[in-house]
Write a protein that holds these residues in place. Structure first.
Motif, short mmCIF file in Angstrom:
data_model
loop_
_atom_site.label_atom_id
_atom_site.label_comp_id
_atom_site.label_asym_id
_atom_site.label_seq_id
_atom_site.Cartn_x
_atom_site.Cartn_y
_atom_site.Cartn_z
N ASP A 1 0.80 -1.23 0.00
CA ASP A 1 0.00 0.00 0.00
C ASP A 1 0.83 1.28 0.00
OD1 ASP A 1 -2.36 -1.53 0.07
OD2 ASP A 1 -2.26 -1.65 2.26
N GLN A 2 2.10 1.20 -0.46
CA GLN A 2 2.85 2.43 -0.62
C GLN A 2 3.74 2.33 -1.85
OE1 GLN A 2 4.62 2.76 3.27
NE2 GLN A 2 6.58 1.94 2.57
N THR A 3 4.13 3.49 -2.37
CA THR A 3 4.81 3.55 -3.67
C THR A 3 6.27 3.14 -3.58
OG1 THR A 3 3.34 5.40 -4.24
CG2 THR A 3 5.27 5.05 -5.65
N ALA B 1 5.19 -4.99 -7.80
CA ALA B 1 4.66 -3.70 -8.24
C ALA B 1 5.71 -2.61 -8.08
CB ALA B 1 3.40 -3.36 -7.44
N TRP B 2 6.45 -2.66 -6.97
CA TRP B 2 7.54 -1.69 -6.75
C TRP B 2 8.62 -1.85 -7.80
CZ3 TRP B 2 12.50 -3.08 -4.43
CH2 TRP B 2 13.32 -1.98 -4.11
N PHE C 1 14.19 -10.76 -9.60
CA PHE C 1 13.25 -10.90 -10.71
C PHE C 1 13.92 -11.36 -12.01
CE2 PHE C 1 10.60 -8.34 -7.88
CZ PHE C 1 9.44 -9.11 -7.93
N ARG C 2 15.23 -11.51 -11.98
CA ARG C 2 15.93 -12.10 -13.11
C ARG C 2 16.05 -13.62 -12.97
NH1 ARG C 2 17.10 -10.59 -18.01
NH2 ARG C 2 19.24 -11.35 -17.89
N ILE C 3 15.53 -14.18 -11.89
CA ILE C 3 15.49 -15.64 -11.78
C ILE C 3 14.69 -16.17 -12.96
CG2 ILE C 3 14.53 -17.56 -10.44
CD1 ILE C 3 15.08 -15.95 -7.92
N PRO C 4 15.20 -17.16 -13.68
CA PRO C 4 14.53 -17.64 -14.90
C PRO C 4 13.08 -18.03 -14.66
CG PRO C 4 16.71 -18.59 -14.71
CD PRO C 4 16.46 -17.87 -13.43
#
Length: 215
Positions: free
Chosen positions: A145-147, A185-186, A169-172
């Motif tokens: 709930d925060q940016t 989302a961040w 997030f680069r994990i295959p």
């Protein structure tokens, strides 16, 4: 002008380059460390006593080492960039998240080591990813709930943590990563920032093409 000594694909160098990109400070970077060598040069050891990258220098003789210290220095000497959150309490909380980034960084190392093997063991991969996810989940809770890490304001805390999360997030895609929606989302918001794209996404990779997933 500032000179950054460090190779572009180094996480620590990427943090500094990203910070400079956000601030807009004139700078140049020289390839240093790793395959480029230079870490044991006496002149470099005078700048960075442990020989690690990055280090920064300025024409007037000023120099500094350790990416976290450099980011703090940039935030302090360029207050117009607004990288320190307003208020003493928020600033110390941001400092705490910066220090905690070292713990987060340690969690991604065994994951990357496991899936970079020519024939990764599926059970080991699942275990290391699950263990790392427990620590990444701490940041997911903070971001709910925060940016940004400190709320609506982009800050030094985001700079300290964003490169590590890029590696997460680069994990295959072939490997199952637990769902951490606020973290994702961040990360997407960071990817929309030009300086992050230029100095992190385009430079810091886990080279997934080298992964052999086996039969």
């Amino acid at each position: 002008m500032l000179t950054v000594l460090g190779r572009a694909d180094s996480s620590a160098t990427a943090r500094v380059m990203w910070a400079l990109g956000e601030i807009g400070t004139p700078h140049q970077r020289r390839d240093w460390g790793g395959a480029f060598g230079g870490g044991d040069d006496p002149a470099y050891r005078a700048l960075s006593p442990h020989g690690r990258i990055p280090a920064i220098t300025r024409e007037d003789g000023f120099s500094l080492w350790e990416s976290g210290a450099i980011i703090r220095w940039l935030a302090t000497t360029c207050p117009e960039a607004g990288l320190w959150p307003a208020g003493e309490t928020a600033r110390w909380q941001a400092e705490a998240w910066m220090d905690w980034s070292a713990a987060l960084g340690r969690m991604i190392v065994p994951v990357r080591t496991a899936y970079r093997r020519q024939t990764p063991d599926p059970a080991e991969l699942a275990k290391t990813i699950a263990t790392a996810a427990e620590t990444f989940a701490v940041l997911d809770v903070q971001l709910k709930d925060q940016t940004f890490v400190m709320g609506d304001q982009f800050s030094v805390a985001d700079l300290a943590l964003g490169v590590i999360v890029h590696r997460w997030f680069r994990i295959p895609d072939a490997l199952e990563r637990p769902d951490l929606p606020a973290l994702e989302a961040w990360y997407r918001r960071l990817c929309a920032r030009p300086a992050y794209q230029a100095h992190v996404v385009a430079k810091v990779s886990v080279r997934p093409q080298t992964i052999g997933m086996g039969a």
